[in-house]
Design a protein around this motif. Structure first.
Motif, PDB file in Angstrom:
ATOM      1  N   LYS A 134      53.152 -20.499 -53.339  1.00  0.00           N
ATOM      2  CA  LYS A 134      53.841 -19.211 -53.191  1.00  0.00           C
ATOM      3  C   LYS A 134      55.313 -19.332 -53.552  1.00  0.00           C
ATOM      4  O   LYS A 134      55.916 -18.397 -54.074  1.00  0.00           O
ATOM      5  CB  LYS A 134      53.703 -18.692 -51.758  1.00  0.00           C
ATOM      6  N   GLU A 135      55.890 -20.490 -53.291  1.00  0.00           N
ATOM      7  CA  GLU A 135      57.299 -20.749 -53.607  1.00  0.00           C
ATOM      8  C   GLU A 135      57.489 -21.206 -55.062  1.00  0.00           C
ATOM      9  O   GLU A 135      58.594 -21.556 -55.457  1.00  0.00           O
ATOM     10  CB  GLU A 135      57.854 -21.824 -52.664  1.00  0.00           C
ATOM     11  N   LYS A 136      56.386 -21.213 -55.815  1.00  0.00           N
ATOM     12  CA  LYS A 136      56.384 -21.647 -57.223  1.00  0.00           C
ATOM     13  C   LYS A 136      56.876 -23.081 -57.379  1.00  0.00           C
ATOM     14  O   LYS A 136      57.638 -23.406 -58.276  1.00  0.00           O
ATOM     15  CB  LYS A 136      57.195 -20.691 -58.087  1.00  0.00           C
ATOM     16  N   ARG A 137      56.395 -23.942 -56.504  1.00  0.00           N
ATOM     17  CA  ARG A 137      56.773 -25.357 -56.529  1.00  0.00           C
ATOM     18  C   ARG A 137      55.580 -26.265 -56.792  1.00  0.00           C
ATOM     19  O   ARG A 137      55.586 -27.427 -56.429  1.00  0.00           O
ATOM     20  CB  ARG A 137      57.431 -25.743 -55.215  1.00  0.00           C
ATOM     21  N   TYR A 159      51.600 -22.791 -49.410  1.00  0.00           N
ATOM     22  CA  TYR A 159      53.002 -22.401 -49.255  1.00  0.00           C
ATOM     23  C   TYR A 159      53.824 -22.825 -50.478  1.00  0.00           C
ATOM     24  O   TYR A 159      54.607 -22.034 -51.009  1.00  0.00           O
ATOM     25  CB  TYR A 159      53.592 -23.010 -47.983  1.00  0.00           C
ATOM     26  N   ALA A 160      53.628 -24.055 -50.928  1.00  0.00           N
ATOM     27  CA  ALA A 160      54.356 -24.554 -52.105  1.00  0.00           C
ATOM     28  C   ALA A 160      54.028 -23.706 -53.337  1.00  0.00           C
ATOM     29  O   ALA A 160      54.901 -23.422 -54.157  1.00  0.00           O
ATOM     30  CB  ALA A 160      54.027 -26.012 -52.359  1.00  0.00           C
TER      31      ALA A 160
END
Length: 82
Positions: free
Chosen positions: A40-43, A37-38
């Protein structure tokens, strides 16, 4: 206070949420979902070109660090006890 995560990356100690050994990504389905998830959020940020040994979670990002989780935990503990 600041914690050096490897390479040229330094974070504020107050931003630190958790430090994990990289093996948690393989052994825990939830942590794998979290990192996906991180990502995909570019984090997600990989520090340096060396093999990653630990996963550092901050309030805004997830870092793959070439420094072992034990070393990073010792650094964080020293900052908290001073």
């Amino acid at each position: 206070m600041f914690i050096h995560l490897g390479g040229e990356k330094i974070i504020r100690a107050s931003e630190l949420v958790a430090i994990f050994d990289l093996s948690i990504e393989k052994s825990s389905k939830i942590s794998k979902q979290f990192v996906t998830y991180a990502s995909k959020e570019k984090r997600v940020e990989v520090i340096g070109e060396e093999e990653s040994k630990s996963l550092v979670v901050t309030q805004t990002k997830v870092y793959y660090s070439p420094i072992s989780s034990m070393t990073l935990k010792k650094r964080a503990h020293q900052l908290l006890t001073n």
